[in-house]
Every structure is written in C-alpha cells, then in structure tokens.
Write a protein that holds these residues in place. Sequence first.
Motif, PDB file in Angstrom:
ATOM      1  N   ALA A  85      43.896 -29.728   2.169  1.00 45.13           N
ATOM      2  CA  ALA A  85      45.268 -30.248   2.268  1.00 45.13           C
ATOM      3  C   ALA A  85      45.349 -31.533   3.087  1.00 45.13           C
ATOM      4  O   ALA A  85      46.048 -32.475   2.693  1.00 45.13           O
ATOM      5  N   ALA A  86      44.660 -31.590   4.214  1.00 45.30           N
ATOM      6  CA  ALA A  86      44.740 -32.789   5.062  1.00 45.30           C
ATOM      7  C   ALA A  86      44.149 -34.009   4.352  1.00 45.30           C
ATOM      8  O   ALA A  86      44.724 -35.101   4.391  1.00 45.30           O
ATOM      9  N   LEU A  87      43.008 -33.824   3.703  1.00 48.63           N
ATOM     10  CA  LEU A  87      42.405 -34.937   2.969  1.00 48.63           C
ATOM     11  C   LEU A  87      43.261 -35.345   1.778  1.00 48.63           C
ATOM     12  O   LEU A  87      43.434 -36.534   1.504  1.00 48.63           O
ATOM     13  N   ARG A  88      43.792 -34.358   1.074  1.00 45.16           N
ATOM     14  CA  ARG A  88      44.654 -34.686  -0.066  1.00 45.16           C
ATOM     15  C   ARG A  88      45.881 -35.472   0.390  1.00 45.16           C
ATOM     16  O   ARG A  88      46.295 -36.429  -0.269  1.00 45.16           O
ATOM     17  N   ALA A  89      46.432 -35.109   1.542  1.00 45.47           N
ATOM     18  CA  ALA A  89      47.593 -35.839   2.069  1.00 45.47           C
ATOM     19  C   ALA A  89      47.210 -37.269   2.423  1.00 45.47           C
ATOM     20  O   ALA A  89      47.949 -38.216   2.131  1.00 45.47           O
ATOM     21  N   LEU A  90      46.047 -37.426   3.037  1.00 49.80           N
ATOM     22  CA  LEU A  90      45.577 -38.756   3.410  1.00 49.80           C
ATOM     23  C   LEU A  90      45.367 -39.613   2.167  1.00 49.80           C
ATOM     24  O   LEU A  90      45.860 -40.732   2.074  1.00 49.80           O
ATOM     25  N   PHE A  91      44.640 -39.080   1.210  1.00 50.25           N
ATOM     26  CA  PHE A  91      44.366 -39.832  -0.008  1.00 50.25           C
ATOM     27  C   PHE A  91      45.622 -39.974  -0.860  1.00 50.25           C
ATOM     28  O   PHE A  91      45.769 -40.943  -1.585  1.00 50.25           O
ATOM     29  N   GLY A  92      46.512 -39.021  -0.761  1.00 49.15           N
ATOM     30  CA  GLY A  92      47.758 -39.092  -1.507  1.00 49.15           C
ATOM     31  C   GLY A  92      48.695 -40.164  -1.006  1.00 49.15           C
ATOM     32  O   GLY A  92      49.659 -40.521  -1.684  1.00 49.15           O
ATOM     33  N   SER A  93      48.400 -40.736   0.164  1.00 49.15           N
ATOM     34  CA  SER A  93      49.270 -41.776   0.711  1.00 49.15           C
ATOM     35  C   SER A  93      49.284 -43.026  -0.161  1.00 49.15           C
ATOM     36  O   SER A  93      50.171 -43.844  -0.047  1.00 49.15           O
ATOM     37  N   TRP A  94      48.315 -43.185  -1.043  1.00 48.63           N
ATOM     38  CA  TRP A  94      48.328 -44.335  -1.950  1.00 48.63           C
ATOM     39  C   TRP A  94      48.858 -43.936  -3.324  1.00 48.63           C
ATOM     40  O   TRP A  94      48.593 -44.588  -4.325  1.00 48.63           O
ATOM     41  N   ASN A  95      49.633 -42.850  -3.346  1.00 54.39           N
ATOM     42  CA  ASN A  95      50.293 -42.406  -4.572  1.00 54.39           C
ATOM     43  C   ASN A  95      49.306 -42.110  -5.702  1.00 54.39           C
ATOM     44  O   ASN A  95      49.527 -42.487  -6.849  1.00 54.39           O
ATOM     45  N   GLY A 127      39.711 -35.052  -8.784  1.00 51.87           N
ATOM     46  CA  GLY A 127      38.339 -35.573  -8.776  1.00 51.87           C
ATOM     47  C   GLY A 127      37.782 -35.658  -7.370  1.00 51.87           C
ATOM     48  O   GLY A 127      36.625 -35.291  -7.119  1.00 51.87           O
ATOM     49  N   TYR A 128      38.589 -36.144  -6.440  1.00 49.47           N
ATOM     50  CA  TYR A 128      38.158 -36.176  -5.036  1.00 49.47           C
ATOM     51  C   TYR A 128      37.926 -34.763  -4.513  1.00 49.47           C
ATOM     52  O   TYR A 128      36.923 -34.494  -3.849  1.00 49.47           O
ATOM     53  N   ARG A 129      38.847 -33.846  -4.818  1.00 47.60           N
ATOM     54  CA  ARG A 129      38.704 -32.474  -4.330  1.00 47.60           C
ATOM     55  C   ARG A 129      37.403 -31.860  -4.842  1.00 47.60           C
ATOM     56  O   ARG A 129      36.684 -31.198  -4.102  1.00 47.60           O
ATOM     57  N   GLN A 130      37.071 -32.116  -6.090  1.00 48.99           N
ATOM     58  CA  GLN A 130      35.819 -31.612  -6.650  1.00 48.99           C
ATOM     59  C   GLN A 130      34.615 -32.213  -5.918  1.00 48.99           C
ATOM     60  O   GLN A 130      33.640 -31.515  -5.634  1.00 48.99           O
ATOM     61  N   ASP A 177      47.389 -40.146  -8.541  1.00 51.32           N
ATOM     62  CA  ASP A 177      47.845 -39.150  -9.504  1.00 51.32           C
ATOM     63  C   ASP A 177      47.033 -37.867  -9.323  1.00 51.32           C
ATOM     64  O   ASP A 177      46.004 -37.845  -8.648  1.00 51.32           O
ATOM     65  N   ALA A 178      47.501 -36.802  -9.922  1.00 52.74           N
ATOM     66  CA  ALA A 178      46.882 -35.485  -9.762  1.00 52.74           C
ATOM     67  C   ALA A 178      45.432 -35.486 -10.235  1.00 52.74           C
ATOM     68  O   ALA A 178      44.576 -34.843  -9.623  1.00 52.74           O
ATOM     69  N   GLU A 179      45.150 -36.218 -11.293  1.00 53.24           N
ATOM     70  CA  GLU A 179      43.785 -36.256 -11.817  1.00 53.24           C
ATOM     71  C   GLU A 179      42.817 -36.895 -10.818  1.00 53.24           C
ATOM     72  O   GLU A 179      41.722 -36.393 -10.591  1.00 53.24           O
ATOM     73  N   ALA A 180      43.233 -37.991 -10.210  1.00 55.93           N
ATOM     74  CA  ALA A 180      42.378 -38.641  -9.212  1.00 55.93           C
ATOM     75  C   ALA A 180      42.155 -37.732  -8.004  1.00 55.93           C
ATOM     76  O   ALA A 180      41.023 -37.579  -7.517  1.00 55.93           O
ATOM     77  N   LEU A 181      43.221 -37.120  -7.509  1.00 54.03           N
ATOM     78  CA  LEU A 181      43.082 -36.213  -6.361  1.00 54.03           C
ATOM     79  C   LEU A 181      42.193 -35.027  -6.698  1.00 54.03           C
ATOM     80  O   LEU A 181      41.393 -34.590  -5.859  1.00 54.03           O
TER      81      LEU A 181
END
Length: 130
Positions: free
Chosen positions: A7-17, A25-28, A19-23
């Motif tokens: 969650a913390a990393l997703r929030a950080l990376f999500g700060s640049w808006n 990929g990072y989570r994987q 999309d779900a697919e990119a996030l």
Amino acid sequence: MQADDFAALRALFGSWNADAEALDGYRQAWSQPGALTAMLNYYRASPMHPPTAREPGVAALQLNPEDFRVRVPTQVIWGERDTAMLPGVLEGLDSCVPDLRIARIAEGSHWVVHECPERITELIRAFIAR
C-alpha cells in the motif's frame, strides 16, 4: 513495505496518476523474491545521506572528481517538481560531465518518465540523433 499489498509503495507511485495496469506491473515486480531487498540496498549502499548527531553524512566525504569523470555525452532529464531530487543536485555536475545536456521539464516530478513519456522519448531521440 509489503504490508497491505504494498500500500505505501502503491501510494507513492500512484502520486503520478499511474493507471491500474502500471501499478499492477510494479506490484508484480516488487513481489519477486529479493526485489524489495535489492531496492533498499541501492539506497543503503550510498554514502550520500543527511548528517546525524553522530555522523556528518555527506559533509565527511572526500571525493576525487577525476574518479567520477564521465567521458561520454550525457543527457539529464529533470522534472522540476521533483521533491526527492532537488535542483541543487545539478550544481557542479558539468565539472564531472564535460559534455552535458540538461533538459528541464517544468511540470515533471520524480516520476517524469511516467508523467511525460512522449516528451521523454522526444528528448532521448534528439540526443541520440546528435
């Protein structure tokens, strides 16, 4: 860092808006064995850190500029809204990188490659073409 499905990393990376697919990929990628350790070790290995009450941090470094001379043409693409890498990092860079080009993207943050992919592609292609 793995808590609540990163969650913390997703929030950080999500700060640049992102999309779900990119996030996803990072989570994987973060889920791969050893990936988080490797990510953190990159920062752990750096002698560049703020001072503490017991340790002077970067002020104690005695570096020979010749050991860091970059002898190839170099392009830096800088997001001017980056809150992690402040503009002072660029000061004096040209003394170690004689053939330096700096491209500043006013609306870019730390995630400039994700925020402005077309502009990044243009800059890289122009740099390579020269």
